[in-house]
Motif scaffolding. Structure first.
Motif, PDB file in Angstrom:
ATOM      1  N   TYR A  52       0.816  -1.208   0.000  1.00  0.00           N
ATOM      2  CA  TYR A  52       0.000   0.000   0.000  1.00  0.00           C
ATOM      3  C   TYR A  52       0.856   1.269   0.000  1.00  0.00           C
ATOM      4  O   TYR A  52       0.693   2.135  -0.868  1.00  0.00           O
ATOM      5  CB  TYR A  52      -0.933  -0.029   1.218  1.00  0.00           C
ATOM      6  N   LEU A  97      -2.115  -6.041   0.436  1.00  0.00           N
ATOM      7  CA  LEU A  97      -1.856  -4.604   0.466  1.00  0.00           C
ATOM      8  C   LEU A  97      -1.122  -4.136   1.715  1.00  0.00           C
ATOM      9  O   LEU A  97      -0.257  -3.282   1.638  1.00  0.00           O
ATOM     10  CB  LEU A  97      -3.165  -3.817   0.321  1.00  0.00           C
ATOM     11  N   CYS A  98      -1.459  -4.695   2.864  1.00  0.00           N
ATOM     12  CA  CYS A  98      -0.916  -4.160   4.117  1.00  0.00           C
ATOM     13  C   CYS A  98      -0.181  -5.184   4.978  1.00  0.00           C
ATOM     14  O   CYS A  98       0.301  -4.830   6.049  1.00  0.00           O
ATOM     15  CB  CYS A  98      -2.045  -3.540   4.948  1.00  0.00           C
ATOM     16  N   LEU A 146      -8.092  -4.468   2.455  1.00  0.00           N
ATOM     17  CA  LEU A 146      -6.854  -3.922   3.002  1.00  0.00           C
ATOM     18  C   LEU A 146      -6.286  -4.757   4.137  1.00  0.00           C
ATOM     19  O   LEU A 146      -5.078  -4.989   4.192  1.00  0.00           O
ATOM     20  CB  LEU A 146      -7.065  -2.472   3.476  1.00  0.00           C
ATOM     21  N   CYS A 316      -5.461   5.250  -4.705  1.00  0.00           N
ATOM     22  CA  CYS A 316      -6.463   4.928  -3.686  1.00  0.00           C
ATOM     23  C   CYS A 316      -7.554   5.995  -3.638  1.00  0.00           C
ATOM     24  O   CYS A 316      -8.743   5.678  -3.622  1.00  0.00           O
ATOM     25  CB  CYS A 316      -5.810   4.793  -2.309  1.00  0.00           C
TER      26      CYS A 316
END
Length: 393
Positions: A52, A97-98, A146, A316
């Protein structure tokens, strides 16, 4: 500048193409922005390994640049950044993503492309060990993209797309999908919405709608062919849930950030129509019903009418992310209107930093900053193969 862009019909194949002059301008800007990004990353958070906002996101960008240019140095840069990310994994989160799944999945793909077979297999093996926390009945893990199960599912589907469809076995994917379905049915039952919305999800006690934290992102992943959801379950659980979200649409054509929010304000990939459009396109592909494509087109119309985001150029919640809505519709319709609109959003990004937009916290990252804008601009080399990073498959 409208005339300068010149999206025209190619005489060879009859398909819309982007003018050579505009392509050249884009390529020159990409080189300039990559230089700026590399300089800026010297002061980036050394401990942020995420896709991200961290090192893995930059590796994803270089994988994209390699795909477009076939330049070996780009693949080497991808390896450099993903190695940096894998040295500092912390095991706290499991999403693409995270969490740790991002660096491990991207590492597997980079090593695969470099023919480093043993390193690639090691990354896949480490990725698969993360499923324990995803599947644990005691886990309080959410389901969104996420931080939740959908984000881990994406990592598995990404591996199979990039390395071969049996790299991650169907049984593993099926277990993750089942946990997502069970979680959605459970909350729907608790909220007494089984008839209206058989699959209901929440994050931090809010039932978000958008792609990042909400229903649209989760349904989008469940609709992916690689997820292997049985057609009966798609019809009985996923389709009515999508229709429930559709009926929450504002009169403007936008979508609320959550089921309880009545404010028509956010028009981003993370919250609003630019994220929901991808769910609608997938629903059209899977269920073959024109209403989904019609509403996806209406989302794109809203994005065009609302114009360029003052929040910045990122993917985003910025212009590049909204531009991907046009690219996705162009791929499915081949309507040159969407390619033209993609180019107009890209043209604005060519003047990066001159519009007085908000500067993001991580200004060079993939999802908040310059990295995502470069990724978007690079898609103009081959719009038919465009792919919103860490989301589209």
């Amino acid at each position: 500048s409208v005339g300068f862009i010149c999206v025209f019909l190619c005489f060879g194949c009859g398909l819309p193409c982007v003018s050579a002059a505009f392509q050249k301008k884009v390529q020159n800007k990409i080189k300039d922005l990559v230089q700026q990004m590399e300089e800026g990353l010297k002061t980036a958070d050394p401990h942020d390994f995420s896709t991200y906002t961290g090192w893995t996101g930059i590796a994803v960008l270089y994988l994209q640049l390699h795909r477009v240019s076939h330049e070996p140095s780009h693949l080497q840069r991808a390896l450099d950044y993903v190695k940096r990310a894998m040295r500092i994994l912390n095991g706290r989160k499991v999403t693409f993503l995270c969490g740790d799944a991002g660096p491990l999945a991207v590492g597997a793909v980079v090593h695969h492309r470099l023919n480093n077979s043993s390193d690639s297999k090691d990354c896949v093996s480490r990725l698969l060990t993360l499923q324990r926390s995803v599947l644990s009945p005691d886990s309080d893990m959410p389901d969104e993209l996420l931080y939740g199960r959908a984000g881990f599912l994406f990592a598995l589907l990404y591996i199979n797309k990039e390395m071969g469809e049996d790299t991650v076995d169907k049984e593993t994917i099926s277990k993750v999908v089942s946990s997502i379905l069970d979680s959605g049915q459970s909350l729907s039952s608790d909220q007494k919405k089984t008839e209206r919305c058989p699959l209901l999800y929440q994050w931090h006690n809010k039932q978000y709608i958008g792609a990042a934290h909400g229903l649209a992102g989760i349904y989008y992943m469940l609709l992916q062919p690689g997820a292997g959801v049985h057609p009966d379950l798609l019809s009985e659980l996923v389709r009515p849930s999508i229709d429930y979200v559709r009926h929450k649409r504002f009169r403007s054509g936008n979508y609320p950030s959550s089921l309880s929010n009545e404010t028509d304000r956010l028009v981003h990939w993370c919250h609003g129509a630019p994220g929901v459009v991808h769910m609608l396109i997938m629903a059209y592909k899977v269920f073959k019903e024109d209403k989904y494509l019609k509403e996806a087109s209406e989302c794109a119309e809203l994005i065009w009418q609302m114009g360029l985001l003052r929040k910045g150029y990122g993917i985003c919640h910025g212009t590049a992310g909204n531009g991907y809505a046009f690219l996705s519709l162009y791929k499915v319709t081949q309507d040159k209107k969407y390619l033209y609109r993609t180019c107009k959003f890209a043209e604005w990004c060519l003047d990066y930093g001159t519009h007085g937009c908000r500067i993001p916290d991580r200004p060079y990252s993939l999802f908040e900053g310059m990295g995502g804008t470069i990724h978007f601009l690079s898609e103009l080399a081959n719009p038919d193969a465009s792919c919103f990073p860490a989301f589209e498959l």
